[in-house]
Design a protein around this motif. Structure first.
Motif, PDB file in Angstrom:
ATOM      1  N   THR A  82      35.713 -44.832  28.056  1.00  0.00           N
ATOM      2  CA  THR A  82      34.253 -44.596  27.769  1.00  0.00           C
ATOM      3  C   THR A  82      34.282 -43.304  26.987  1.00  0.00           C
ATOM      4  OG1 THR A  82      33.945 -45.922  29.732  1.00  0.00           O
ATOM      5  CG2 THR A  82      32.128 -44.342  28.939  1.00  0.00           C
ATOM      6  N   LEU A  83      34.793 -42.082  27.501  1.00  0.00           N
ATOM      7  CA  LEU A  83      34.528 -40.922  26.939  1.00  0.00           C
ATOM      8  C   LEU A  83      35.120 -41.057  25.619  1.00  0.00           C
ATOM      9  CD1 LEU A  83      33.660 -38.109  26.808  1.00  0.00           C
ATOM     10  CD2 LEU A  83      35.976 -37.297  28.116  1.00  0.00           C
ATOM     11  N   ALA A  84      36.376 -41.550  25.285  1.00  0.00           N
ATOM     12  CA  ALA A  84      37.077 -41.625  24.059  1.00  0.00           C
ATOM     13  C   ALA A  84      36.148 -42.321  22.946  1.00  0.00           C
ATOM     14  CB  ALA A  84      38.292 -41.962  24.150  1.00  0.00           C
ATOM     15  N   GLU A  85      35.390 -43.568  23.407  1.00  0.00           N
ATOM     16  CA  GLU A  85      34.853 -44.073  22.450  1.00  0.00           C
ATOM     17  C   GLU A  85      33.475 -43.388  22.147  1.00  0.00           C
ATOM     18  OE1 GLU A  85      33.754 -48.689  21.793  1.00  0.00           O
ATOM     19  OE2 GLU A  85      33.152 -47.893  24.015  1.00  0.00           O
ATOM     20  N   ALA A  86      32.790 -42.703  23.151  1.00  0.00           N
ATOM     21  CA  ALA A  86      31.610 -41.989  22.598  1.00  0.00           C
ATOM     22  C   ALA A  86      31.986 -41.065  21.779  1.00  0.00           C
ATOM     23  CB  ALA A  86      31.142 -41.235  24.215  1.00  0.00           C
ATOM     24  N   ASN A  87      33.235 -40.395  21.984  1.00  0.00           N
ATOM     25  CA  ASN A  87      33.475 -39.261  21.152  1.00  0.00           C
ATOM     26  C   ASN A  87      33.748 -39.875  19.565  1.00  0.00           C
ATOM     27  OD1 ASN A  87      33.296 -37.139  22.770  1.00  0.00           O
ATOM     28  ND2 ASN A  87      35.565 -37.337  23.399  1.00  0.00           N
ATOM     29  N   SER A  88      34.465 -40.988  19.510  1.00  0.00           N
ATOM     30  CA  SER A  88      34.657 -41.645  18.151  1.00  0.00           C
ATOM     31  C   SER A  88      33.496 -42.072  17.687  1.00  0.00           C
ATOM     32  CB  SER A  88      35.853 -42.928  18.645  1.00  0.00           C
ATOM     33  OG  SER A  88      36.038 -43.468  17.316  1.00  0.00           O
ATOM     34  N   ILE A  89      32.552 -42.595  18.327  1.00  0.00           N
ATOM     35  CA  ILE A  89      31.389 -42.942  17.565  1.00  0.00           C
ATOM     36  C   ILE A  89      30.528 -42.283  17.056  1.00  0.00           C
ATOM     37  CG2 ILE A  89      29.077 -44.470  17.817  1.00  0.00           C
ATOM     38  CD1 ILE A  89      30.649 -45.929  19.913  1.00  0.00           C
ATOM     39  N   GLY A  90      30.496 -40.751  17.891  1.00  0.00           N
ATOM     40  CA  GLY A  90      29.749 -39.695  17.451  1.00  0.00           C
ATOM     41  C   GLY A  90      30.220 -39.148  16.329  1.00  0.00           C
ATOM     42  N   THR A  91      31.743 -39.095  16.153  1.00  0.00           N
ATOM     43  CA  THR A  91      32.276 -38.665  14.929  1.00  0.00           C
ATOM     44  C   THR A  91      32.122 -39.406  13.647  1.00  0.00           C
ATOM     45  OG1 THR A  91      34.152 -37.571  16.423  1.00  0.00           O
ATOM     46  CG2 THR A  91      34.622 -37.678  14.109  1.00  0.00           C
ATOM     47  N   THR A  92      32.214 -40.716  13.921  1.00  0.00           N
ATOM     48  CA  THR A  92      31.941 -41.594  12.846  1.00  0.00           C
ATOM     49  C   THR A  92      30.663 -41.489  12.274  1.00  0.00           C
ATOM     50  OG1 THR A  92      33.621 -43.103  13.953  1.00  0.00           O
ATOM     51  CG2 THR A  92      32.177 -44.103  12.211  1.00  0.00           C
ATOM     52  N   TYR A  93      29.507 -41.288  13.275  1.00  0.00           N
ATOM     53  CA  TYR A  93      28.083 -41.147  12.641  1.00  0.00           C
ATOM     54  C   TYR A  93      28.149 -40.089  11.983  1.00  0.00           C
ATOM     55  CZ  TYR A  93      23.175 -41.272  13.171  1.00  0.00           C
ATOM     56  OH  TYR A  93      21.851 -41.129  12.721  1.00  0.00           O
ATOM     57  N   MET A  94      28.570 -39.018  12.473  1.00  0.00           N
ATOM     58  CA  MET A  94      28.506 -37.651  11.707  1.00  0.00           C
ATOM     59  C   MET A  94      29.171 -37.881  10.283  1.00  0.00           C
ATOM     60  SD  MET A  94      28.674 -34.473  14.388  1.00  0.00           S
ATOM     61  CE  MET A  94      30.372 -35.029  15.027  1.00  0.00           C
ATOM     62  N   ARG A  95      30.180 -38.289  10.225  1.00  0.00           N
ATOM     63  CA  ARG A  95      31.242 -38.448   8.941  1.00  0.00           C
ATOM     64  C   ARG A  95      30.543 -39.402   8.076  1.00  0.00           C
ATOM     65  NH1 ARG A  95      37.524 -37.951  10.849  1.00  0.00           N
ATOM     66  NH2 ARG A  95      37.273 -36.043  11.582  1.00  0.00           N
ATOM     67  N   ALA A  96      29.526 -40.470   8.593  1.00  0.00           N
ATOM     68  CA  ALA A  96      28.849 -41.223   7.521  1.00  0.00           C
ATOM     69  C   ALA A  96      28.011 -40.690   6.568  1.00  0.00           C
ATOM     70  CB  ALA A  96      27.964 -42.248   8.515  1.00  0.00           C
ATOM     71  N   GLY A  97      27.427 -39.310   7.074  1.00  0.00           N
ATOM     72  CA  GLY A  97      26.883 -38.328   6.111  1.00  0.00           C
ATOM     73  C   GLY A  97      27.594 -37.868   4.934  1.00  0.00           C
ATOM     74  N   TYR A  98      28.853 -38.135   4.984  1.00  0.00           N
ATOM     75  CA  TYR A  98      29.677 -37.700   3.799  1.00  0.00           C
ATOM     76  C   TYR A  98      29.350 -38.803   2.651  1.00  0.00           C
ATOM     77  CZ  TYR A  98      32.386 -34.483   6.600  1.00  0.00           C
ATOM     78  OH  TYR A  98      32.920 -33.645   7.344  1.00  0.00           O
ATOM     79  N   LEU A  99      29.383 -39.982   3.051  1.00  0.00           N
ATOM     80  CA  LEU A  99      28.897 -41.284   2.093  1.00  0.00           C
ATOM     81  C   LEU A  99      27.639 -41.118   1.210  1.00  0.00           C
ATOM     82  CD1 LEU A  99      29.749 -44.012   4.640  1.00  0.00           C
ATOM     83  CD2 LEU A  99      31.248 -42.704   3.344  1.00  0.00           C
ATOM     84  N   ALA A 100      27.776 -41.516   0.001  1.00  0.00           N
ATOM     85  CA  ALA A 100      26.663 -41.788  -1.058  1.00  0.00           C
ATOM     86  C   ALA A 100      25.688 -42.684  -0.489  1.00  0.00           C
ATOM     87  CB  ALA A 100      27.401 -41.976  -2.451  1.00  0.00           C
ATOM     88  N   GLU A 101      24.316 -42.639  -0.829  1.00  0.00           N
ATOM     89  CA  GLU A 101      23.544 -43.595  -0.587  1.00  0.00           C
ATOM     90  C   GLU A 101      23.644 -44.675  -1.443  1.00  0.00           C
ATOM     91  OE1 GLU A 101      21.473 -43.445   1.888  1.00  0.00           O
ATOM     92  OE2 GLU A 101      21.717 -41.474   2.639  1.00  0.00           O
ATOM     93  N   PRO A 102      23.194 -45.810  -0.887  1.00  0.00           N
ATOM     94  CA  PRO A 102      22.747 -46.019   0.484  1.00  0.00           C
ATOM     95  C   PRO A 102      23.583 -46.509   1.596  1.00  0.00           C
ATOM     96  CG  PRO A 102      22.821 -48.176  -0.704  1.00  0.00           C
ATOM     97  CD  PRO A 102      23.297 -46.909  -1.805  1.00  0.00           C
TER      98      PRO A 102
END
Length: 266
Positions: A82-102
């Protein structure tokens, strides 16, 4: 799986009462058999009955310790996942900001929908669990399709590579957590063997008391209640999201609050 489904359908309090009542009946039956046998064969000696009872109690304690270890290991694994998945989703969400729009907005929107699906409520409906897993897999496919398209367009981008690495970890943790929560249960053989040991031990305790004609009902009741409590705890630990001992979902709840706060700020 049918035995586990049947066991999971019984409330913990009812299971405890069933065990206590059944154990009292078994102990009483053993006492009456021992008393009858001593009355029918008064010339025979007791033999090594007390030694056998002591050995059975020791074996029961050993089996309880082993089974408790197996249950606690599975519980710790579910909590760690549960803790590992929360950390992974959070990291993925932040790194999604690296992507170009849309792609960035699309990915973060999907992750905002995905995170609540990973929160397991207490005593969940099995149909809701199945639906949540199915929707999670659909979101995996959508997120991976977006990442694939970006990777083809920018094959040498290190930022996209970082995002894909986080996304891949999130997808892998989904299956790991599902396996730990649904399939990694105590083997049925262990439960059957443990129950058989309970029955034989309590029966022999009553039988030994019947041979001597001396017994202490309060002591027997205390022993049965304590054993019933331990058995109930074992069953509780083996239930992923039911009973009194459940995995704390706070890491995922905190993640949802962070995502909602960031979404409102944007």
């Amino acid at each position: 799986m049918q035995f586990q489904a049947l066991l999971d359908s019984v409330p913990l309090s009812i299971l405890f009462l069933m065990f206590v009542l059944s154990a009292m009946l078994i102990s009483e039956a053993g006492y009456r058999v021992g008393h009858w046998w001593q009355r029918e064969t008064p010339e025979e000696k007791e033999g090594p009955t007390n030694m056998i009872v002591g050995s059975l109690l020791g074996l029961l304690a050993f089996m309880l310790a082993v089974t408790m270890g197996m249950s606690s290991d599975r519980f710790d694994t579910r909590r760690a996942m549960t803790l590992a998945e929360a950390n992974s989703i959070g990291t993925t969400y932040m790194r999604a900001g690296y992507l170009a729009e849309p792609a960035a907005t699309q990915s973060r929107t999907l992750l905002s929908e995905y995170a609540p699906l990973r929160v397991v409520s207490k005593n969940p409906d099995p149909n809701d669990i199945i639906a949540g897993i199915a929707r999670s897999q659909e979101i995996h496919t959508e997120l991976w399709s977006i990442a694939e398209e970006l990777a083809r367009e920018n094959p040498n981008s290190p930022l996209i590579a970082l995002y894909i690495h986080s996304l891949n970890e999130t997808i892998d943790l989904h299956e790991t957590r599902v396996t730990a929560g649904i399939y990694a249960r105590l083997p049925i053989t262990v439960f059957i063997l443990l129950l058989a040991t309970f029955v034989l031990t309590l029966g022999m305790v009553g039988y030994s008391a019947g041979l001597t004609g001396r017994r202490s009902p309060p002591t027997a009741v205390v022993l049965i209640v304590v054993l019933g409590g331990v058995l109930s705890l074992l069953v509780d630990l083996d239930r992923p999201a039911q009973g009194l001992v459940i995995v704390n979902q706070q890491p995922l709840i905190d993640l949802l609050e962070q995502i909602n706060t960031q979404t409102l700020s944007e």
